[in-house]
Design a protein around this motif. Sequence first.
Motif, PDB file in Angstrom:
ATOM      1  N   ASP A  12       6.533 -35.208 -31.705  1.00 11.62           N
ATOM      2  CA  ASP A  12       6.132 -36.249 -30.762  1.00 11.62           C
ATOM      3  C   ASP A  12       6.174 -35.637 -29.362  1.00 11.62           C
ATOM      4  N   ALA A  13       6.126 -36.426 -28.351  1.00 10.05           N
ATOM      5  CA  ALA A  13       6.066 -35.918 -26.973  1.00 10.05           C
ATOM      6  C   ALA A  13       7.343 -35.197 -26.558  1.00 10.05           C
ATOM      7  N   GLU A  14       8.456 -35.439 -27.252  1.00  7.39           N
ATOM      8  CA  GLU A  14       9.740 -34.872 -26.850  1.00  7.39           C
ATOM      9  C   GLU A  14      10.316 -33.848 -27.822  1.00  7.39           C
ATOM     10  N   THR A  15      10.000 -33.959 -29.115  1.00  2.00           N
ATOM     11  CA  THR A  15      10.675 -33.157 -30.131  1.00  2.00           C
ATOM     12  C   THR A  15       9.711 -32.668 -31.201  1.00  2.00           C
ATOM     13  N   VAL A  16       9.947 -31.435 -31.656  1.00  2.00           N
ATOM     14  CA  VAL A  16       9.253 -30.874 -32.816  1.00  2.00           C
ATOM     15  C   VAL A  16      10.320 -30.641 -33.884  1.00  2.00           C
ATOM     16  N   VAL A  17      10.021 -31.018 -35.130  1.00  2.00           N
ATOM     17  CA  VAL A  17      10.988 -30.894 -36.215  1.00  2.00           C
ATOM     18  C   VAL A  17      10.430 -29.942 -37.268  1.00  2.00           C
ATOM     19  N   VAL A  18      11.201 -28.868 -37.547  1.00  2.00           N
ATOM     20  CA  VAL A  18      10.797 -27.834 -38.489  1.00  2.00           C
ATOM     21  C   VAL A  18      11.878 -27.690 -39.556  1.00  2.00           C
ATOM     22  N   ASP A  19      11.467 -27.640 -40.830  1.00  2.00           N
ATOM     23  CA  ASP A  19      12.394 -27.440 -41.944  1.00  2.00           C
ATOM     24  C   ASP A  19      12.235 -26.006 -42.436  1.00  2.00           C
ATOM     25  N   GLY A  20      13.227 -25.155 -42.142  1.00  2.00           N
ATOM     26  CA  GLY A  20      13.166 -23.752 -42.517  1.00  2.00           C
ATOM     27  C   GLY A  20      14.411 -23.309 -43.253  1.00  2.00           C
ATOM     28  N   LYS A  21      14.615 -22.007 -43.331  1.00  2.00           N
ATOM     29  CA  LYS A  21      15.764 -21.449 -44.054  1.00  2.00           C
ATOM     30  C   LYS A  21      17.100 -21.858 -43.445  1.00  2.00           C
ATOM     31  N   ARG A  22      17.117 -22.134 -42.137  1.00  2.00           N
ATOM     32  CA  ARG A  22      18.360 -22.562 -41.478  1.00  2.00           C
ATOM     33  C   ARG A  22      18.562 -24.072 -41.558  1.00  2.00           C
ATOM     34  N   GLY A  23      17.689 -24.753 -42.281  1.00  2.00           N
ATOM     35  CA  GLY A  23      17.774 -26.203 -42.378  1.00  2.00           C
ATOM     36  C   GLY A  23      16.795 -26.858 -41.419  1.00  2.00           C
ATOM     37  N   VAL A  24      16.946 -28.142 -41.219  1.00  2.00           N
ATOM     38  CA  VAL A  24      16.059 -28.891 -40.335  1.00  2.00           C
ATOM     39  C   VAL A  24      16.471 -28.633 -38.889  1.00  2.00           C
ATOM     40  N   GLU A  25      15.504 -28.187 -38.087  1.00  2.00           N
ATOM     41  CA  GLU A  25      15.750 -27.914 -36.673  1.00  2.00           C
ATOM     42  C   GLU A  25      14.938 -28.881 -35.832  1.00  2.00           C
ATOM     43  N   ARG A  26      15.617 -29.546 -34.898  1.00  2.00           N
ATOM     44  CA  ARG A  26      14.958 -30.428 -33.942  1.00  2.00           C
ATOM     45  C   ARG A  26      14.894 -29.682 -32.610  1.00  2.00           C
ATOM     46  N   ILE A  27      13.680 -29.414 -32.151  1.00  2.00           N
ATOM     47  CA  ILE A  27      13.480 -28.561 -30.989  1.00  2.00           C
ATOM     48  C   ILE A  27      12.857 -29.381 -29.870  1.00  2.00           C
ATOM     49  N   ALA A  28      13.470 -29.349 -28.703  1.00  2.00           N
ATOM     50  CA  ALA A  28      12.927 -30.063 -27.546  1.00  2.00           C
ATOM     51  C   ALA A  28      11.623 -29.395 -27.106  1.00  2.00           C
ATOM     52  N   VAL A  29      10.587 -30.182 -26.907  1.00  2.00           N
ATOM     53  CA  VAL A  29       9.289 -29.664 -26.478  1.00  2.00           C
ATOM     54  C   VAL A  29       9.438 -28.854 -25.188  1.00  2.00           C
ATOM     55  N   ALA A  30      10.320 -29.275 -24.296  1.00  2.00           N
ATOM     56  CA  ALA A  30      10.521 -28.579 -23.023  1.00  2.00           C
ATOM     57  C   ALA A  30      11.044 -27.158 -23.218  1.00  2.00           C
ATOM     58  N   ASP A  31      11.672 -26.863 -24.363  1.00  2.00           N
ATOM     59  CA  ASP A  31      12.234 -25.537 -24.631  1.00  2.00           C
ATOM     60  C   ASP A  31      11.259 -24.607 -25.354  1.00  2.00           C
TER      61      ASP A  31
END
Length: 74
Positions: free
Chosen positions: A32-51
């Motif tokens: 969404d406008a604030e967060t990208v969510v990726v499911d990888g080998k380290r588990g589910v990662e919630r990444i701030a769009v600003a980062d």
Amino acid sequence: MTLPEPGRRVVVRYLLPSGQATDALGELLGADAETVVVDGKRGVERIAVADIIAAKEVPPSPPPRARRGSGGRG
């Protein structure tokens, strides 16, 4: 930044709080406008769009390699 639809394999490069860059590689679960969510080998990662530095779709992972049998040579 343009991301593919959820369910696709992506790599997202983003900054950690220390300022060091790292990658999240896996299935895009959502964005969404604030967060990208990726499911990888380290588990589910919630990444701030600003980062996020960069993000793109990548090909599917290769199939696992066949393991060598233990009773072969020797």
